[in-house]
Scaffold this motif. Sequence first.
Motif, PDB file in Angstrom:
ATOM      1  N   ASP A  50      -0.314   9.456  -5.230  1.00 56.63           N
ATOM      2  CA  ASP A  50      -1.528   9.916  -4.541  1.00 56.63           C
ATOM      3  C   ASP A  50      -1.288   9.738  -3.051  1.00 56.63           C
ATOM      4  N   TYR A  51      -0.924  10.803  -2.386  1.00 53.27           N
ATOM      5  CA  TYR A  51      -0.543  10.730  -0.979  1.00 53.27           C
ATOM      6  C   TYR A  51      -1.724  10.943  -0.036  1.00 53.27           C
ATOM      7  N   ASP A  58       0.831  -1.200   0.000  1.00 55.05           N
ATOM      8  CA  ASP A  58       0.000   0.000   0.000  1.00 55.05           C
ATOM      9  C   ASP A  58       0.869   1.255   0.000  1.00 55.05           C
ATOM     10  N   PHE A  59       1.977   1.211   0.764  1.00 50.59           N
ATOM     11  CA  PHE A  59       2.871   2.369   0.833  1.00 50.59           C
ATOM     12  C   PHE A  59       3.589   2.599  -0.502  1.00 50.59           C
ATOM     13  N   VAL A  60       4.139   1.525  -1.088  1.00 53.34           N
ATOM     14  CA  VAL A  60       4.858   1.695  -2.357  1.00 53.34           C
ATOM     15  C   VAL A  60       3.892   2.022  -3.494  1.00 53.34           C
ATOM     16  N   TRP A  61       2.645   1.534  -3.392  1.00 50.32           N
ATOM     17  CA  TRP A  61       1.630   1.900  -4.384  1.00 50.32           C
ATOM     18  C   TRP A  61       1.346   3.403  -4.322  1.00 50.32           C
ATOM     19  N   MET A  62       1.303   3.949  -3.102  1.00 47.03           N
ATOM     20  CA  MET A  62       1.130   5.386  -2.923  1.00 47.03           C
ATOM     21  C   MET A  62       2.267   6.146  -3.608  1.00 47.03           C
ATOM     22  N   LEU A  63       3.508   5.676  -3.423  1.00 47.52           N
ATOM     23  CA  LEU A  63       4.652   6.315  -4.063  1.00 47.52           C
ATOM     24  C   LEU A  63       4.596   6.163  -5.581  1.00 47.52           C
ATOM     25  N   HIS A  64       4.110   5.029  -6.034  1.00 45.73           N
ATOM     26  CA  HIS A  64       4.085   4.733  -7.470  1.00 45.73           C
ATOM     27  C   HIS A  64       3.094   5.638  -8.202  1.00 45.73           C
ATOM     28  N   THR A 107      -5.656   9.594  -0.758  1.00 45.84           N
ATOM     29  CA  THR A 107      -6.525   8.414  -0.735  1.00 45.84           C
ATOM     30  C   THR A 107      -5.831   7.152  -1.239  1.00 45.84           C
ATOM     31  N   ARG A 108      -4.726   7.309  -1.968  1.00 44.68           N
ATOM     32  CA  ARG A 108      -3.940   6.190  -2.496  1.00 44.68           C
ATOM     33  C   ARG A 108      -4.684   5.337  -3.522  1.00 44.68           C
ATOM     34  N   ASP A 109      -5.667   5.921  -4.196  1.00 48.58           N
ATOM     35  CA  ASP A 109      -6.395   5.145  -5.200  1.00 48.58           C
ATOM     36  C   ASP A 109      -6.668   5.930  -6.483  1.00 48.58           C
ATOM     37  N   ASN A 110      -6.199   7.167  -6.555  1.00 48.81           N
ATOM     38  CA  ASN A 110      -6.453   8.001  -7.727  1.00 48.81           C
ATOM     39  C   ASN A 110      -5.247   7.960  -8.660  1.00 48.81           C
ATOM     40  N   LEU A 134      -0.562  15.462  -9.830  1.00 47.04           N
ATOM     41  CA  LEU A 134       0.863  15.299  -9.551  1.00 47.04           C
ATOM     42  C   LEU A 134       1.483  14.224 -10.436  1.00 47.04           C
ATOM     43  N   LEU A 135       0.770  13.121 -10.621  1.00 50.96           N
ATOM     44  CA  LEU A 135       1.281  12.046 -11.469  1.00 50.96           C
ATOM     45  C   LEU A 135       1.354  12.493 -12.926  1.00 50.96           C
TER      46      LEU A 135
END
Length: 230
Positions: free
Chosen positions: A190-191, A181-187, A193-196, A201-202
């Motif tokens: 999306d800091y 979940d943390f590395v997915w946030m970095l990938h 909700t971590r799902d957008n 920013l991306l």
Amino acid sequence: MQLSFWTRRAHKWLGLVVGVQALLWMISGLYMVIVPLDVIHGDHLAHVFTEPLKPGATRIAQDKLAELYPGITSVRLKNMLGKEVYEIRQGKDAALVDVTTGAKLSPLDRDTIMALAEESHVGEGSIRGIEWITKAPSEVGKRPVPLWAVHYEEAGDTTLYFSPHTGDLVARRHNLWRIFDFVWMLHIMDYDTRDNVNNTLLRIASMTGVAFALSGAWLLLHSFKRRKQA
């Protein structure tokens, strides 16, 4: 000369801007490739057992059930801890009821959840604690609350989340999932909700990366041209 100078300068600064994020993309992507997805999902920690229904049980009539619970939109017969129960839905609300009397069984109590957890869990650890949750932690996302959280004393710090209304195992969480979940946030950058995966920013980082690659390609071709002229 001026064009190559400014292109080289832009390439350098673009590299500084996008370089750190590119490294994070590679590290996070490597983790997601190395660790199998079924391990991330926690399939090795808990299974959902579905025993076949046994004929011959005396069940309350469907029309009687509709009288007891007006507005029923669906009824499902299922096994829970070796006993037949009805799962009824009234719009978005769900509940378990006794198949013979129609009595409401949910929300399920602590002891029932403990039994469901022990039936589902296939790890080696024992239960460390059971928690009634009314505010969903980030690791269960947008799943509706309240929930029962069953924490296990084991290396992966496993937590199983159960619905008190249906008794369903709604989430399996452990340390490998939390790292994912943390590395997915970095990938996806999306800091919040971590799902957008379409966040601004991306998009900016991706466009900067493309500009960096194009400027580098232009400089490479330009250097070949200069060598040929020399």
